[in-house]
Motif scaffolding. Structure first.
Motif, PDB file in Angstrom:
ATOM      1  N   MET A 308      16.609  50.455  26.799  1.00 51.21           N
ATOM      2  CA  MET A 308      17.984  50.071  27.069  1.00 51.21           C
ATOM      3  C   MET A 308      18.951  50.853  26.177  1.00 51.21           C
ATOM      4  SD  MET A 308      19.723  46.278  26.826  1.00 51.21           S
ATOM      5  CE  MET A 308      18.426  45.572  27.838  1.00 51.21           C
ATOM      6  N   GLY A 309      18.568  51.038  24.916  1.00 55.39           N
ATOM      7  CA  GLY A 309      19.424  51.773  23.991  1.00 55.39           C
ATOM      8  C   GLY A 309      19.613  53.219  24.400  1.00 55.39           C
ATOM      9  N   ASN A 310      18.538  53.847  24.892  1.00 55.74           N
ATOM     10  CA  ASN A 310      18.646  55.233  25.359  1.00 55.74           C
ATOM     11  C   ASN A 310      19.577  55.331  26.562  1.00 55.74           C
ATOM     12  OD1 ASN A 310      16.928  56.324  23.432  1.00 55.74           O
ATOM     13  ND2 ASN A 310      15.091  55.967  24.665  1.00 55.74           N
ATOM     14  N   LEU A 311      19.450  54.366  27.477  1.00 56.48           N
ATOM     15  CA  LEU A 311      20.336  54.361  28.655  1.00 56.48           C
ATOM     16  C   LEU A 311      21.788  54.150  28.234  1.00 56.48           C
ATOM     17  CD1 LEU A 311      18.252  52.276  31.224  1.00 56.48           C
ATOM     18  CD2 LEU A 311      18.803  54.722  31.329  1.00 56.48           C
ATOM     19  N   GLU A 312      22.006  53.276  27.275  1.00 52.92           N
ATOM     20  CA  GLU A 312      23.358  53.028  26.774  1.00 52.92           C
ATOM     21  C   GLU A 312      23.969  54.306  26.216  1.00 52.92           C
ATOM     22  OE1 GLU A 312      23.118  48.369  25.280  1.00 52.92           O
ATOM     23  OE2 GLU A 312      22.957  50.002  23.843  1.00 52.92           O
ATOM     24  N   HIS A 313      23.186  54.995  25.407  1.00 56.73           N
ATOM     25  CA  HIS A 313      23.701  56.214  24.784  1.00 56.73           C
ATOM     26  C   HIS A 313      24.036  57.265  25.835  1.00 56.73           C
ATOM     27  CE1 HIS A 313      24.364  59.335  21.852  1.00 56.73           C
ATOM     28  NE2 HIS A 313      23.470  60.100  22.458  1.00 56.73           N
ATOM     29  N   GLU A 314      23.140  57.437  26.802  1.00 54.14           N
ATOM     30  CA  GLU A 314      23.385  58.421  27.851  1.00 54.14           C
ATOM     31  C   GLU A 314      24.616  58.048  28.665  1.00 54.14           C
ATOM     32  OE1 GLU A 314      19.743  58.552  29.994  1.00 54.14           O
ATOM     33  OE2 GLU A 314      18.613  59.423  28.307  1.00 54.14           O
ATOM     34  N   ALA A 315      24.763  56.747  28.980  1.00 46.65           N
ATOM     35  CA  ALA A 315      25.937  56.301  29.737  1.00 46.65           C
ATOM     36  C   ALA A 315      27.213  56.529  28.947  1.00 46.65           C
ATOM     37  CB  ALA A 315      25.789  54.822  30.091  1.00 46.65           C
ATOM     38  N   LYS A 316      27.146  56.289  27.648  1.00 49.49           N
ATOM     39  CA  LYS A 316      28.322  56.479  26.805  1.00 49.49           C
ATOM     40  C   LYS A 316      28.749  57.936  26.796  1.00 49.49           C
ATOM     41  CE  LYS A 316      30.152  55.138  22.304  1.00 49.49           C
ATOM     42  NZ  LYS A 316      29.845  54.465  21.017  1.00 49.49           N
ATOM     43  N   GLN A 317      27.781  58.850  26.750  1.00 51.53           N
ATOM     44  CA  GLN A 317      28.125  60.272  26.756  1.00 51.53           C
ATOM     45  C   GLN A 317      28.781  60.666  28.084  1.00 51.53           C
ATOM     46  OE1 GLN A 317      27.849  61.766  23.736  1.00 51.53           O
ATOM     47  NE2 GLN A 317      27.139  59.690  23.307  1.00 51.53           N
ATOM     48  N   ILE A 318      28.281  60.091  29.167  1.00 55.63           N
ATOM     49  CA  ILE A 318      28.884  60.378  30.477  1.00 55.63           C
ATOM     50  C   ILE A 318      30.318  59.861  30.523  1.00 55.63           C
ATOM     51  CG2 ILE A 318      28.787  59.814  32.943  1.00 55.63           C
ATOM     52  CD1 ILE A 318      25.694  59.764  32.626  1.00 55.63           C
ATOM     53  N   ILE A 319      30.523  58.631  30.015  1.00 54.81           N
ATOM     54  CA  ILE A 319      31.865  58.045  30.004  1.00 54.81           C
ATOM     55  C   ILE A 319      32.816  58.887  29.162  1.00 54.81           C
ATOM     56  CG2 ILE A 319      33.206  56.061  29.205  1.00 54.81           C
ATOM     57  CD1 ILE A 319      30.794  54.317  30.044  1.00 54.81           C
ATOM     58  N   LYS A 320      32.338  59.381  28.040  1.00 49.29           N
ATOM     59  CA  LYS A 320      33.181  60.237  27.188  1.00 49.29           C
ATOM     60  C   LYS A 320      33.628  61.479  27.935  1.00 49.29           C
ATOM     61  CE  LYS A 320      31.745  59.129  22.460  1.00 49.29           C
ATOM     62  NZ  LYS A 320      31.078  59.655  21.239  1.00 49.29           N
ATOM     63  N   LYS A 321      32.702  62.072  28.700  1.00 53.37           N
ATOM     64  CA  LYS A 321      33.051  63.263  29.467  1.00 53.37           C
ATOM     65  C   LYS A 321      34.063  62.931  30.557  1.00 53.37           C
ATOM     66  CE  LYS A 321      28.686  65.709  28.680  1.00 53.37           C
ATOM     67  NZ  LYS A 321      27.454  66.249  29.303  1.00 53.37           N
ATOM     68  N   LEU A 322      33.863  61.763  31.206  1.00 52.09           N
ATOM     69  CA  LEU A 322      34.796  61.350  32.252  1.00 52.09           C
ATOM     70  C   LEU A 322      36.182  61.066  31.684  1.00 52.09           C
ATOM     71  CD1 LEU A 322      32.541  58.962  34.359  1.00 52.09           C
ATOM     72  CD2 LEU A 322      33.350  61.240  35.012  1.00 52.09           C
ATOM     73  N   VAL A 323      36.215  60.423  30.517  1.00 52.35           N
ATOM     74  CA  VAL A 323      37.501  60.101  29.896  1.00 52.35           C
ATOM     75  C   VAL A 323      38.251  61.378  29.547  1.00 52.35           C
ATOM     76  CG1 VAL A 323      38.566  59.107  27.824  1.00 52.35           C
ATOM     77  CG2 VAL A 323      36.802  57.844  29.043  1.00 52.35           C
ATOM     78  N   GLY A 324      37.500  62.438  29.262  1.00 56.72           N
ATOM     79  CA  GLY A 324      38.134  63.712  28.922  1.00 56.72           C
ATOM     80  C   GLY A 324      38.709  64.422  30.133  1.00 56.72           C
ATOM     81  N   LYS A 325      38.394  63.933  31.319  1.00 59.16           N
ATOM     82  CA  LYS A 325      38.922  64.522  32.548  1.00 59.16           C
ATOM     83  C   LYS A 325      39.924  63.569  33.194  1.00 59.16           C
ATOM     84  CE  LYS A 325      34.504  66.810  33.409  1.00 59.16           C
ATOM     85  NZ  LYS A 325      33.375  66.944  34.360  1.00 59.16           N
ATOM     86  N   LYS A 326      40.644  64.071  34.174  1.00 58.59           N
ATOM     87  CA  LYS A 326      41.567  63.197  34.901  1.00 58.59           C
ATOM     88  C   LYS A 326      40.763  62.262  35.794  1.00 58.59           C
ATOM     89  CE  LYS A 326      45.606  66.213  34.947  1.00 58.59           C
ATOM     90  NZ  LYS A 326      46.604  66.920  35.777  1.00 58.59           N
ATOM     91  N   MET A 327      41.066  60.982  35.680  1.00 52.90           N
ATOM     92  CA  MET A 327      40.350  59.986  36.466  1.00 52.90           C
ATOM     93  C   MET A 327      41.351  59.153  37.252  1.00 52.90           C
ATOM     94  SD  MET A 327      37.691  58.637  33.552  1.00 52.90           S
ATOM     95  CE  MET A 327      36.948  57.436  34.643  1.00 52.90           C
ATOM     96  N   ASN A 328      40.996  58.790  38.486  1.00 55.20           N
ATOM     97  CA  ASN A 328      41.883  57.905  39.229  1.00 55.20           C
ATOM     98  C   ASN A 328      41.765  56.502  38.648  1.00 55.20           C
ATOM     99  OD1 ASN A 328      39.811  56.308  40.619  1.00 55.20           O
ATOM    100  ND2 ASN A 328      39.387  58.174  41.799  1.00 55.20           N
ATOM    101  N   PRO A 329      42.760  55.630  38.843  1.00 52.76           N
ATOM    102  CA  PRO A 329      42.759  54.292  38.224  1.00 52.76           C
ATOM    103  C   PRO A 329      41.516  53.470  38.515  1.00 52.76           C
ATOM    104  CG  PRO A 329      44.909  54.794  39.145  1.00 52.76           C
ATOM    105  CD  PRO A 329      43.991  55.898  39.589  1.00 52.76           C
ATOM    106  N   ALA A 330      40.990  53.574  39.736  1.00 50.40           N
ATOM    107  CA  ALA A 330      39.807  52.782  40.089  1.00 50.40           C
ATOM    108  C   ALA A 330      38.601  53.213  39.257  1.00 50.40           C
ATOM    109  CB  ALA A 330      39.506  52.932  41.579  1.00 50.40           C
ATOM    110  N   LEU A 331      38.392  54.530  39.141  1.00 50.88           N
ATOM    111  CA  LEU A 331      37.268  55.043  38.370  1.00 50.88           C
ATOM    112  C   LEU A 331      37.430  54.705  36.889  1.00 50.88           C
ATOM    113  CD1 LEU A 331      34.637  56.590  38.437  1.00 50.88           C
ATOM    114  CD2 LEU A 331      35.917  58.731  38.228  1.00 50.88           C
ATOM    115  N   TRP A 332      38.679  54.777  36.387  1.00 47.08           N
ATOM    116  CA  TRP A 332      38.940  54.421  34.988  1.00 47.08           C
ATOM    117  C   TRP A 332      38.572  52.957  34.734  1.00 47.08           C
ATOM    118  CZ3 TRP A 332      40.095  56.589  30.448  1.00 47.08           C
ATOM    119  CH2 TRP A 332      40.558  55.754  29.439  1.00 47.08           C
TER     120      TRP A 332
END
Length: 344
Positions: A308-332
């Motif tokens: 679970m911890g590994n999945l959390e870390h991987e998901a967090k890295q993906i979210i960080k990358k998404l936050v660094g890009k333009k996201m529509n309100p629903a995705l945010w």
């Protein structure tokens, strides 16, 4: 039942480890430059001097020991079911597969978690007692990483009309507060509590006999009393007003220093070392004995939570990358929900 050793784990080569082990407490001060060295190497040196605990220093987790490791290094090493793990969380996420956590803010307390204050700045040099006015205000820390509200230039421009100098002390000189009249520790101009941050800067001010002006950090309020041993400020105007009040009111200045001296006596190398001893021999040892008594259950727990911890870390890295890009309100909204749901 034999007592385990307390194994402080740091990230280094075998050659570097041998060098760290040869250092004495005085010379070791110069190498406390990152999280694991501050929390694990420094604690090892102090407890070696101030306790009778069976402790050791290594660069890996060991079976049969209580392994004390910084969150960032734990993420790298992961560990296995044969190692009992105490995660020093510091400013980093908790790691679900750890068996116990040590935190630096009381708002992080929970099940199998103990609060331990960070050590006072090693080699601290107090304010020169001959200084008798407010001429120099400082921030002791990195100013580029979001821990100081505003910019250095902003602070300088705010204080320049009052003939007061503002400085940020560079790394390597944070301990020398001999020429500083007021210390500031305001992370943002609002009332955010910063519930993962420590009260360390307030400790430093108390020990250096310098008034402290802080933000609304929960850690400051947990150990101090606004108006008695430090001042609060949530806006640039409040910060400048507090500085000028200390300049123009020697009695208030003296009151904060005197009350800070009394509080400093509660947070010394000796008292913090004792808190470590009590935590390690008390609740940490109890959790270790529990872990020993249920090996199959603990192995299953470790495997599940590591995954679970590994999945959390991987998901967090993906979210960080998404936050660094333009996201529509629903995705945010989805990303924010996932982040709040997964991370603790």
């Amino acid at each position: 039942m034999t007592s385990p050793r307390f194994n402080f784990v740091i990230d280094c080569s075998d050659v570097a480890l041998a060098e760290y082990l040869r250092l004495d407490a005085e010379s070791a001060v110069k190498v406390y430059t990152r999280g694991d060295l501050n929390w694990c190497l420094q604690t090892y040196h102090i407890l070696l001097k101030r306790s009778k605990l069976p402790i050791q220093l290594s660069n890996r987790m060991l079976p049969g020991a209580i392994n004390i490791i910084h969150s960032d290094q734990l993420l790298q090493q992961r560990g296995d079911s044969s190692a009992f793990i105490v995660c020093v969380r510091a400013d980093y996420p908790g790691r679900r597969w750890a068996h116990y956590h040590l935190v630096q803010n009381k708002n992080q307390l929970g099940h199998n978690v103990s609060f331990l204050p960070h050590w006072v700045q090693p080699g601290l040099i107090k304010r020169d007692a001959a200084r008798n006015s407010v001429k120099r205000v400082a921030y002791a820390g990195e100013a580029f990483n979001g821990n100081l509200a505003g910019t250095t230039d902003t602070w300088k421009s705010l204080l320049e009309p009052h003939q007061i100098e503002f400085v940020t002390l560079a790394g390597g000189s944070w301990h020398d507060l001999s020429t500083i009249d007021i210390l500031v520790g305001i992370r943002s101009f609002d009332k955010q509590p910063f519930n993962t941050k420590p009260p360390t800067k307030l400790f430093g001010a108390w020990h250096a006999n310098i008034p402290f002006i802080g933000g609304h950090d929960s850690a400051f309020k947990q150990v101090g009393t606004p108006g008695e041993d430090y001042l609060l400020a949530a806006t640039p105007d409040e910060a400048i007003a507090a500085i000028l009040k200390l300049r123009d009111n020697p009695a208030l200045y003296a009151k904060l220093v005197q009350n800070g001296q009394r509080k400093a006596a509660l947070y010394t190398e000796e008292t913090i070392a004792q808190a470590w001893v009590e935590a390690l021999t008390g609740p940490v040892m109890q959790r270790y004995r529990q872990w020993q008594s249920k090996p199959l259950l603990e192995q299953a727990r470790f495997a599940a939570l590591l995954g679970m911890g590994n999945l959390e870390h991987e998901a967090k890295q993906i979210i960080k990358k998404l936050v660094g890009k333009k996201m529509n309100p629903a995705l945010w909204s989805v990303a924010t929900f996932v982040k709040k749901s997964l991370f603790f």
